[in-house]
Design a protein around this motif. Sequence first.
Motif, PDB file in Angstrom:
ATOM      1  N   CYS A 344     -68.943   6.338  26.065  1.00  0.00           N
ATOM      2  CA  CYS A 344     -69.659   6.732  27.516  1.00  0.00           C
ATOM      3  C   CYS A 344     -70.014   5.721  28.177  1.00  0.00           C
ATOM      4  O   CYS A 344     -70.062   4.546  28.665  1.00  0.00           O
ATOM      5  CB  CYS A 344     -70.964   6.893  25.971  1.00  0.00           C
ATOM      6  SG  CYS A 344     -71.005   7.896  24.545  1.00  0.00           S
ATOM      7  N   LYS A 349     -79.844  10.957  36.400  1.00  0.00           N
ATOM      8  CA  LYS A 349     -80.563  11.972  37.268  1.00  0.00           C
ATOM      9  C   LYS A 349     -81.001  11.123  38.412  1.00  0.00           C
ATOM     10  O   LYS A 349     -81.355  12.050  39.528  1.00  0.00           O
ATOM     11  CB  LYS A 349     -79.450  13.684  37.285  1.00  0.00           C
ATOM     12  CG  LYS A 349     -78.779  13.934  36.511  1.00  0.00           C
ATOM     13  CD  LYS A 349     -78.499  14.815  35.942  1.00  0.00           C
ATOM     14  CE  LYS A 349     -79.189  15.281  35.420  1.00  0.00           C
ATOM     15  NZ  LYS A 349     -79.325  16.277  34.532  1.00  0.00           N
ATOM     16  N   ASP A 366     -77.803  11.603  32.146  1.00  0.00           N
ATOM     17  CA  ASP A 366     -76.611  12.577  31.754  1.00  0.00           C
ATOM     18  C   ASP A 366     -75.846  11.239  30.607  1.00  0.00           C
ATOM     19  O   ASP A 366     -75.513   9.887  31.361  1.00  0.00           O
ATOM     20  CB  ASP A 366     -75.628  13.427  32.222  1.00  0.00           C
ATOM     21  CG  ASP A 366     -76.067  14.257  33.161  1.00  0.00           C
ATOM     22  OD1 ASP A 366     -76.952  14.854  32.618  1.00  0.00           O
ATOM     23  OD2 ASP A 366     -75.594  14.859  34.897  1.00  0.00           O
ATOM     24  N   LEU A 368     -72.115  10.933  29.596  1.00  0.00           N
ATOM     25  CA  LEU A 368     -70.507  11.551  30.355  1.00  0.00           C
ATOM     26  C   LEU A 368     -69.923  10.586  28.763  1.00  0.00           C
ATOM     27  O   LEU A 368     -70.121   9.502  28.609  1.00  0.00           O
ATOM     28  CB  LEU A 368     -70.160  10.753  31.019  1.00  0.00           C
ATOM     29  CG  LEU A 368     -71.122  10.963  32.898  1.00  0.00           C
ATOM     30  CD1 LEU A 368     -70.675  10.720  33.722  1.00  0.00           C
ATOM     31  CD2 LEU A 368     -71.061  12.623  32.564  1.00  0.00           C
ATOM     32  N   ASP A 372     -64.461  16.049  23.908  1.00  0.00           N
ATOM     33  CA  ASP A 372     -65.303  17.441  23.985  1.00  0.00           C
ATOM     34  C   ASP A 372     -65.763  17.556  22.260  1.00  0.00           C
ATOM     35  O   ASP A 372     -66.277  16.986  21.963  1.00  0.00           O
ATOM     36  CB  ASP A 372     -65.055  18.858  23.710  1.00  0.00           C
ATOM     37  CG  ASP A 372     -64.224  19.773  25.118  1.00  0.00           C
ATOM     38  OD1 ASP A 372     -65.704  18.986  25.075  1.00  0.00           O
ATOM     39  OD2 ASP A 372     -63.262  20.349  25.218  1.00  0.00           O
ATOM     40  N   LYS A 375     -67.974  14.976  22.287  1.00  0.00           N
ATOM     41  CA  LYS A 375     -69.697  15.120  22.472  1.00  0.00           C
ATOM     42  C   LYS A 375     -70.497  15.881  21.078  1.00  0.00           C
ATOM     43  O   LYS A 375     -71.485  15.292  20.954  1.00  0.00           O
ATOM     44  CB  LYS A 375     -69.189  16.545  23.876  1.00  0.00           C
ATOM     45  CG  LYS A 375     -70.387  17.176  24.028  1.00  0.00           C
ATOM     46  CD  LYS A 375     -70.607  18.129  25.140  1.00  0.00           C
ATOM     47  CE  LYS A 375     -71.814  19.286  25.414  1.00  0.00           C
ATOM     48  NZ  LYS A 375     -71.472  19.768  26.071  1.00  0.00           N
ATOM     49  N   ASN A 410     -78.755  14.866  28.304  1.00  0.00           N
ATOM     50  CA  ASN A 410     -77.761  15.300  27.920  1.00  0.00           C
ATOM     51  C   ASN A 410     -76.016  15.070  27.929  1.00  0.00           C
ATOM     52  O   ASN A 410     -75.979  13.931  28.411  1.00  0.00           O
ATOM     53  CB  ASN A 410     -77.920  16.662  29.059  1.00  0.00           C
ATOM     54  CG  ASN A 410     -78.934  17.271  29.388  1.00  0.00           C
ATOM     55  OD1 ASN A 410     -79.060  17.976  28.905  1.00  0.00           O
ATOM     56  ND2 ASN A 410     -80.216  17.305  30.541  1.00  0.00           N
ATOM     57  N   LYS A 412     -72.292  15.525  28.423  1.00  0.00           N
ATOM     58  CA  LYS A 412     -71.693  15.976  28.964  1.00  0.00           C
ATOM     59  C   LYS A 412     -69.849  15.616  28.882  1.00  0.00           C
ATOM     60  O   LYS A 412     -69.890  14.413  28.503  1.00  0.00           O
ATOM     61  CB  LYS A 412     -72.051  16.500  30.619  1.00  0.00           C
ATOM     62  CG  LYS A 412     -73.471  17.514  31.276  1.00  0.00           C
ATOM     63  CD  LYS A 412     -73.412  17.081  32.008  1.00  0.00           C
ATOM     64  CE  LYS A 412     -74.497  17.992  32.718  1.00  0.00           C
ATOM     65  NZ  LYS A 412     -74.690  17.510  34.292  1.00  0.00           N
ATOM     66  N   VAL A 413     -69.024  16.022  29.188  1.00  0.00           N
ATOM     67  CA  VAL A 413     -67.379  15.929  29.681  1.00  0.00           C
ATOM     68  C   VAL A 413     -67.130  15.599  31.008  1.00  0.00           C
ATOM     69  O   VAL A 413     -67.290  16.126  31.489  1.00  0.00           O
ATOM     70  CB  VAL A 413     -66.774  16.505  28.884  1.00  0.00           C
ATOM     71  CG1 VAL A 413     -65.384  16.064  28.094  1.00  0.00           C
ATOM     72  CG2 VAL A 413     -67.345  17.050  26.794  1.00  0.00           C
ATOM     73  N   ASP A 414     -66.518  14.618  31.077  1.00  0.00           N
ATOM     74  CA  ASP A 414     -65.788  14.080  32.164  1.00  0.00           C
ATOM     75  C   ASP A 414     -64.541  13.411  31.995  1.00  0.00           C
ATOM     76  O   ASP A 414     -64.745  11.625  31.309  1.00  0.00           O
ATOM     77  CB  ASP A 414     -66.604  13.081  32.942  1.00  0.00           C
ATOM     78  CG  ASP A 414     -66.809  12.401  34.714  1.00  0.00           C
ATOM     79  OD1 ASP A 414     -64.616  12.505  34.926  1.00  0.00           O
ATOM     80  OD2 ASP A 414     -67.105  12.637  35.662  1.00  0.00           O
TER      81      ASP A 414
END
Length: 435
Positions: A344, A349, A366, A368, A372, A375, A410, A412-414
Motif C-alpha cells: 500500500c 490529494k 487515495d 494505492l 484488484d 483492493k 479511496n 485504487k489499483v496502481d
Amino acid sequence: MALLIEAGGIICWILVWVVVATRATCAFNGLVNSGFWHHGHCSFRHRAANAEDDATGGEIGSFDSLLTGLDQSFSYEGRMKGKPHDKYRCGFVAVLGAPNMGKSTLMNALLEEDLCIATSRPQTTRHAILGILSTDNCQLCLVDTPGVIQEPAYKLQEGMMEAVLGAFYDADILLVVTDLFSTPIPDDELFRKVQNSQKPVIVAVNKIDLAAVVNTQSEINQDKTLTVESAVALWRQLLPNAIAILPLCASNGAKDFGVSALRRILTGGPDVPSAIRDLGRPIAGMFPPGVQFLSDEQASMLLPLSPPLYDPNLLTDRTDRFVASELIRASLFETLNKEIPYCCEVRVKAFKEPSEDNNLFRIWADILVERDSQKIIVVGRKGEQIKAVGVASREKLERFFQGKVFLDLNVKVDKDWRRKEVKLQEFGYMKKKSK
C-alpha cells in the motif's frame, strides 16, 4: 517582496563569500570528493563548520559578518535572524539499524513528539524523516531511516536503501540502534563504513526490558546476547571507538533514563554526568577504556559549530500532507494482516486547514494497491475494513493536528507501483536521474 529582495542580497553575499573562501587552491573535483556538494542541504553548513580548522580564522569571521550584514539589511515580521556560530552548534544525526529495532520509537522519544510512525511490524519506515530538536545552545537534526536491508527485493527497497546511505553520508553523528540480542546492521558493507568512519558513533541498545522475560534456554537464542552487560560488551568489541553504548527502552518514552541520557549527550547537557548516574550501576564498556562518563563540554563538542539550519519552532521539514499520509499508512499496518500493508501507498490529494467557516481539517487521500485482489481485502466485506482504517487514521490525525478531522479515503489499483522506477520517483522514494 521582502523575501525576493533578500534572496537577491543573499545570493550576492554567498557568491562573494564562496569566491573568497575557496580561493584558487580549491579544485572542483576536490570539493566533490570531500563531500562539499554531496546532498545539497548540508554543503553550506559543512563549509561553515570546516572553516574553524582554518588557521587564520578568516572564514569564521567572514561567515559571522555575512549573518550580521543580512540581519542589518533585512528586517520584517517572521524573519529568523542568523546566530553567529562562535558557540552555537548544529548538526545531523543519522539513526541507523536493522529493521524493527525501534529506531522510530527512539526518535519520537528523543523529540517527545509522535512524528515518525512506529508499529510492531518491520520495515514500517520508508523515507528518511527529519526531526528537529532545538535548544538555546544547539539544534539537533535527527534523521530516522528505513531498516537496513542487505539485498533489496524490489525497486521500492532500493530507494529506501538510497535514503539510508544519504543519511549516513550527511551525518555529523551516527546513532546505531540495536536491541538486547545485539542484532547487527545486516549490510556488511554499510557496517564497515560505520566502523571505519571518523564521525562520532553512539550505540543505543534498545528493548532492554526483554531481559526480564527472554527464554535463555531456547535454542533460537543460543547465539544471541541475552543480558544488557553482554550486549554492551559485544558492541564495544564491534565499535571500539564508540563515544557511548547506552542501554535503554525507547517504548518508555522520554522518561526512560537511557533515553534521557542519550538526549543530554546529543544536546550537550545540561548535567550529562548526572543523567549517566541515573542509569544505575556502571556497565563495563559503556564508554571507551579509561572513560567513566562524559562531561557537558565533551558532549557539546560532538556537534559542529554552526548557526541553526531551521526555525527553532519547527518539528520537521515535512509537509502536513506527508505527515497525514504516514499516519494513514500506520493505520494500515495496524489494521491489515500479513503482507497487504507493504503493498500500500497513501497519496493525499487535498489537505485543507480549518477556516472561519469550517473548523475541520479536511483530508482526501487515495490508498494505492498493486492488485484488484488486494483492493478487495483493503475495502473488506461491505466496506468494514476501510471503515476501520478510517477510524484509526482519524484518531491519529486528530491527536497530531490537535483538531477535528474529516477524512475521505479511496482505494485504487496502481499495478506494480513498487517495482516501477518512474512511480517511485513520483512518490519521492527515488531521485530522478539527471539527463
